[in-house]
Design a protein around this motif. Structure first.
Motif, PDB file in Angstrom:
ATOM      1  N   VAL A   1       0.843  -1.194   0.000  1.00 31.24           N
ATOM      2  CA  VAL A   1       0.000   0.000   0.000  1.00 31.24           C
ATOM      3  C   VAL A   1       0.877   1.244   0.000  1.00 31.24           C
ATOM      4  N   GLY A   2       0.252   2.370  -0.244  1.00 31.37           N
ATOM      5  CA  GLY A   2       0.950   3.635  -0.157  1.00 31.37           C
ATOM      6  C   GLY A   2       1.083   4.090   1.286  1.00 31.37           C
ATOM      7  N   GLU A   3       1.732   5.216   1.468  1.00 34.15           N
ATOM      8  CA  GLU A   3       1.940   5.723   2.821  1.00 34.15           C
ATOM      9  C   GLU A   3       0.614   6.005   3.519  1.00 34.15           C
ATOM     10  N   ASN A   4      -0.381   6.436   2.752  1.00 35.78           N
ATOM     11  CA  ASN A   4      -1.734   6.623   3.277  1.00 35.78           C
ATOM     12  C   ASN A   4      -2.663   5.707   2.483  1.00 35.78           C
ATOM     13  N   ALA A   5      -2.967   4.546   3.065  1.00 37.72           N
ATOM     14  CA  ALA A   5      -3.771   3.530   2.379  1.00 37.72           C
ATOM     15  C   ALA A   5      -5.254   3.830   2.572  1.00 37.72           C
ATOM     16  N   ARG A   6      -5.982   3.898   1.470  1.00 36.38           N
ATOM     17  CA  ARG A   6      -7.429   4.109   1.531  1.00 36.38           C
ATOM     18  C   ARG A   6      -8.121   2.763   1.512  1.00 36.38           C
ATOM     19  N   ILE A   7      -8.909   2.468   2.556  1.00 42.98           N
ATOM     20  CA  ILE A   7      -9.533   1.148   2.695  1.00 42.98           C
ATOM     21  C   ILE A   7     -11.014   1.316   2.971  1.00 42.98           C
ATOM     22  N   GLY A   8     -11.823   0.602   2.212  1.00 38.13           N
ATOM     23  CA  GLY A   8     -13.261   0.569   2.430  1.00 38.13           C
ATOM     24  C   GLY A   8     -13.726  -0.872   2.462  1.00 38.13           C
ATOM     25  N   VAL A   9     -14.555  -1.218   3.460  1.00 38.16           N
ATOM     26  CA  VAL A   9     -14.964  -2.607   3.655  1.00 38.16           C
ATOM     27  C   VAL A   9     -16.440  -2.662   4.026  1.00 38.16           C
ATOM     28  N   ALA A  10     -17.140  -3.689   3.514  1.00 34.54           N
ATOM     29  CA  ALA A  10     -18.544  -3.891   3.835  1.00 34.54           C
ATOM     30  C   ALA A  10     -18.848  -5.381   3.916  1.00 34.54           C
ATOM     31  N   PHE A  11     -19.896  -5.723   4.672  1.00 31.26           N
ATOM     32  CA  PHE A  11     -20.437  -7.072   4.640  1.00 31.26           C
ATOM     33  C   PHE A  11     -21.907  -6.980   4.246  1.00 31.26           C
ATOM     34  N   GLU A  12     -22.505  -8.107   3.895  1.00 34.78           N
ATOM     35  CA  GLU A  12     -23.859  -8.104   3.376  1.00 34.78           C
ATOM     36  C   GLU A  12     -24.852  -8.567   4.435  1.00 34.78           C
ATOM     37  N   ARG A  13     -25.943  -7.812   4.588  1.00 40.57           N
ATOM     38  CA  ARG A  13     -27.019  -8.190   5.493  1.00 40.57           C
ATOM     39  C   ARG A  13     -28.340  -8.074   4.739  1.00 40.57           C
ATOM     40  N   GLN A  14     -29.028  -9.208   4.579  1.00 39.33           N
ATOM     41  CA  GLN A  14     -30.307  -9.248   3.876  1.00 39.33           C
ATOM     42  C   GLN A  14     -30.214  -8.591   2.501  1.00 39.33           C
ATOM     43  N   GLY A  15     -29.126  -8.901   1.810  1.00 39.94           N
ATOM     44  CA  GLY A  15     -28.947  -8.411   0.450  1.00 39.94           C
ATOM     45  C   GLY A  15     -28.441  -6.989   0.339  1.00 39.94           C
ATOM     46  N   ARG A  16     -28.195  -6.327   1.473  1.00 42.59           N
ATOM     47  CA  ARG A  16     -27.720  -4.946   1.444  1.00 42.59           C
ATOM     48  C   ARG A  16     -26.299  -4.874   1.989  1.00 42.59           C
ATOM     49  N   PRO A  17     -25.407  -4.125   1.325  1.00 37.79           N
ATOM     50  CA  PRO A  17     -24.049  -3.952   1.861  1.00 37.79           C
ATOM     51  C   PRO A  17     -24.055  -3.011   3.056  1.00 37.79           C
ATOM     52  N   ILE A  18     -23.397  -3.420   4.132  1.00 36.06           N
ATOM     53  CA  ILE A  18     -23.271  -2.603   5.341  1.00 36.06           C
ATOM     54  C   ILE A  18     -21.794  -2.233   5.492  1.00 36.06           C
TER      55      ILE A  18
END
Length: 244
Positions: free
Chosen positions: A183-200
């Motif tokens: 990664v770079g010095e400032n790593a941009r990270i986005g994460v989600a899991f799925e609940r009832q078909g919707r990303p959280i």
């Protein structure tokens, strides 16, 4: 960690169940010498590992008295201290009682039978069906997990997907870990899991990662049904193993 009435499962290239401490060794075993730390999906008490005493390593059928029981301090907050295992395979995990000189193994929890354990290892303990315990062994060496890299570990038993500096990833029950990514010095990270078909979305921020710093992004089960997956950001510096 509740032990009574439970069966435990250790997964590392296969499934092995043991019911007691004494395991026959019908053939010479490869000597292991490695350092390891441990992290789990919850705090665990009364767990340790059995290391055969030096003077008993040549015995074809060691007995319980030939093993030294060493306690493990296991948390969901981050890495444990470093431990060291020296001796033949398998590495036996045990439930314990007592403390100090009175510490003893009450029964076998399982064993890691792989004879190719890396010199520096990280043991990730997670839940499994039927109150079992899964153990994932990761190569924690600087070559496998260098500085300025991010590793993803999913102990949540939920599919997780996201991006790291624009590169997508997915980890689930069939693939619980993601190989470390530069990664770079400032790593941009986005994460989600799925609940009832919707990303959280459970994580969406930038992380500063130094040249000699490593980051594990660990996902843990919700505290209660219907709650969000928990996230731990575990940082450490690249370190060299102790001399054998």
């Amino acid at each position: 960690m509740k032990m009574n009435g439970r069966r435990f499962l250790v997964v590392l290239g296969g499934v092995i169940l043991f019911s007691n401490l004494v395991v026959a060794q019908s053939a010479p075993q490869t000597a292991l010498d490695f350092e390891f730390s441990v992290m789990a999906w919850e705090r665990m008490r009364d767990v340790g590992y059995a290391q055969i005493k030096t003077e008993a390593r040549s015995k074809p059928r060691p007995v319980a008295a030939d093993f030294e029981i060493l306690p493990l301090r296991i948390s969901s907050q981050g890495r444990s201290d470093l431990y060291r295992y020296e001796g033949p395979a398998p590495v036996r995990l045990v439930a314990t009682s007592g403390e100090g000189d009175a510490l003893r193994a009450t029964r076998m929890i399982g064993a890691i039978t792989d004879q190719r354990i890396p010199r520096q290892a990280m043991l990730m303990l997670g839940p499994a069906a039927d109150d079992a315990l899964t153990v994932t062994v990761l190569d924690d060496s600087p070559a496998a997990f260098p500085g300025q890299h991010v590793r993803v570990v999913n102990l949540a038993e939920e599919p997780i997907q996201g991006t790291i500096d624009g590169q997508t990833f997915r980890v689930d029950t069939t693939r619980a870990t993601l190989a470390p990514r530069r990664v770079g010095e400032n790593a941009r990270i986005g994460v989600a899991f799925e609940r009832q078909g919707r990303p959280i979305v459970v994580f969406d921020q930038s992380l500063r990662v130094g040249a000699e710093e490593r980051v594990m992004l660990v996902f843990l089960p919700p505290f209660r049904e219907g709650a969000d997956v928990r996230v731990r950001v575990v940082r450490d510096q690249v370190f060299e193993p102790a001399e054998p």
